[in-house]
Scaffold this motif. Sequence first.
Motif, short mmCIF file in Angstrom:
data_model
loop_
_atom_site.label_atom_id
_atom_site.label_comp_id
_atom_site.label_asym_id
_atom_site.label_seq_id
_atom_site.Cartn_x
_atom_site.Cartn_y
_atom_site.Cartn_z
N TYR A 140 0.83 -1.14 0.06
CA TYR A 140 -0.17 -0.15 -0.02
C TYR A 140 0.70 1.35 -0.17
CZ TYR A 140 0.70 0.44 5.19
OH TYR A 140 1.31 0.46 6.31
N GLU A 141 2.01 1.17 0.58
CA GLU A 141 2.92 2.60 0.66
C GLU A 141 3.67 2.60 -0.63
OE1 GLU A 141 5.57 3.55 3.47
OE2 GLU A 141 4.59 2.58 5.27
N VAL A 142 3.84 1.60 -1.51
CA VAL A 142 4.31 1.54 -2.83
C VAL A 142 3.47 2.20 -3.54
CG1 VAL A 142 5.30 0.25 -4.66
CG2 VAL A 142 6.09 -0.44 -2.50
N ARG A 143 2.20 1.79 -3.63
CA ARG A 143 1.32 2.32 -4.39
C ARG A 143 0.85 3.73 -4.18
NH1 ARG A 143 -1.69 -2.51 -2.99
NH2 ARG A 143 -2.83 -1.26 -1.59
N TYR A 144 0.87 4.08 -2.87
CA TYR A 144 0.54 5.49 -2.32
C TYR A 144 1.73 6.59 -2.90
CZ TYR A 144 0.47 9.79 0.25
OH TYR A 144 0.48 11.02 0.82
N TRP A 145 2.99 6.02 -2.67
CA TRP A 145 4.16 7.07 -3.03
C TRP A 145 4.46 6.91 -4.50
CZ3 TRP A 145 5.78 10.46 0.09
CH2 TRP A 145 5.54 10.35 1.29
N SER A 146 4.05 6.04 -5.25
CA SER A 146 4.25 5.74 -6.88
C SER A 146 3.27 6.73 -7.43
CB SER A 146 3.82 4.38 -7.40
OG SER A 146 4.83 3.57 -6.78
N LYS A 147 2.05 6.62 -6.69
CA LYS A 147 0.90 7.75 -7.31
C LYS A 147 1.22 8.95 -7.08
CE LYS A 147 -4.07 7.90 -7.50
NZ LYS A 147 -5.31 7.68 -6.80
N LYS A 148 1.74 9.31 -5.77
CA LYS A 148 2.17 10.71 -5.46
C LYS A 148 3.31 11.32 -6.43
CE LYS A 148 3.41 13.44 -1.50
NZ LYS A 148 2.54 14.41 -1.45
N PHE A 149 4.45 10.40 -6.76
CA PHE A 149 5.36 10.92 -7.47
C PHE A 149 5.32 10.68 -9.08
CE2 PHE A 149 8.02 10.29 -3.27
CZ PHE A 149 8.06 11.23 -2.88
N LYS A 150 4.36 9.96 -9.26
CA LYS A 150 3.80 9.93 -10.61
C LYS A 150 5.03 9.17 -11.29
CE LYS A 150 0.95 13.91 -10.79
NZ LYS A 150 1.13 15.33 -11.36
N VAL A 151 5.48 7.79 -10.67
CA VAL A 151 6.26 6.85 -11.29
C VAL A 151 5.77 5.61 -11.10
CG1 VAL A 151 8.28 8.44 -10.91
CG2 VAL A 151 7.76 6.95 -9.17
N THR A 152 6.33 4.69 -11.87
CA THR A 152 5.98 3.32 -11.70
C THR A 152 6.48 2.71 -10.34
OG1 THR A 152 8.08 2.50 -12.77
CG2 THR A 152 6.18 2.67 -14.25
N PRO A 153 6.07 1.72 -9.84
CA PRO A 153 6.53 1.11 -8.56
C PRO A 153 8.08 0.60 -8.60
CG PRO A 153 4.36 0.12 -8.78
CD PRO A 153 4.75 1.05 -10.17
N ALA A 154 8.43 0.35 -10.04
CA ALA A 154 9.91 -0.15 -10.09
C ALA A 154 10.83 0.97 -9.93
CB ALA A 154 10.03 -0.88 -11.37
N LYS A 155 10.35 2.07 -10.56
CA LYS A 155 11.16 3.36 -10.60
C LYS A 155 11.38 3.89 -8.84
CE LYS A 155 11.01 4.85 -15.49
NZ LYS A 155 10.40 6.08 -16.21
N LEU A 156 10.21 3.67 -8.25
CA LEU A 156 9.95 4.04 -6.88
C LEU A 156 11.07 3.21 -6.21
CD1 LEU A 156 8.80 5.85 -4.47
CD2 LEU A 156 7.41 3.91 -4.19
N LYS A 157 11.19 2.07 -6.32
CA LYS A 157 12.05 1.16 -5.55
C LYS A 157 13.52 1.53 -5.94
CE LYS A 157 8.61 -2.49 -4.96
NZ LYS A 157 8.29 -4.04 -4.87
N ALA A 158 13.66 1.86 -7.16
CA ALA A 158 14.98 2.05 -7.66
C ALA A 158 15.43 3.47 -6.90
CB ALA A 158 15.11 2.06 -8.97
N ALA A 159 14.42 4.29 -6.69
CA ALA A 159 14.75 5.73 -6.15
C ALA A 159 15.27 5.56 -4.63
CB ALA A 159 13.80 6.59 -6.41
N VAL A 160 14.31 4.57 -3.96
CA VAL A 160 14.56 4.53 -2.56
C VAL A 160 15.88 3.73 -2.47
CG1 VAL A 160 13.44 3.23 -0.68
CG2 VAL A 160 12.05 4.54 -2.00
N LYS A 161 16.18 2.85 -3.12
CA LYS A 161 17.30 2.15 -3.12
C LYS A 161 18.55 3.30 -3.25
CE LYS A 161 19.72 -2.10 -4.45
NZ LYS A 161 19.79 -3.14 -5.23
N ALA A 162 18.38 4.02 -4.20
CA ALA A 162 19.56 5.17 -4.52
C ALA A 162 19.46 6.14 -3.45
CB ALA A 162 19.35 5.48 -5.82
#
Length: 127
Positions: free
Chosen positions: A75-97
């Motif tokens: 649910y957090e991945v969905r929320y933040w992906s929608k907020k930042f307007k990116v895909t979940p994969a890009k969000l996870k990569a950004a969090v990792k970086a």
Amino acid sequence: MADNKAKRGGADRALIAISEPYEVRYWSKKFKVTPAKLKYAVKKAGRSAKKVEAYIKLQKHKARDRALISTKEAYEVRYWSKKFKVTPAKLKAAVKAAGRSSKKVGAYIAASKKRARKTSAGRKKRR
């Protein structure tokens, strides 16, 4: 500490009297909060110093947690992906970086979008 200065036993020290300014100063300093936050905590948790301290710690913990992104929770991945307007994969990569901080992740995503626009604009000029 309570409003009756003649009673100084343990039961009296365990209570917070909001009506006394010196007690508000003392407990605000002890819990490292503003007098307004202390009064609100007493209103929510009661006059017991232990309950007020637990309430304040919980509120600080919740505030700190809201600013962090957990990629383990769907649910957090969905929320933040929608907020930042990116895909979940890009969000996870950004969090990792960039780390778990939502501010840092937002800045990282904005910078990567800006870089992507620059490179696509450069390609269009060459054609």
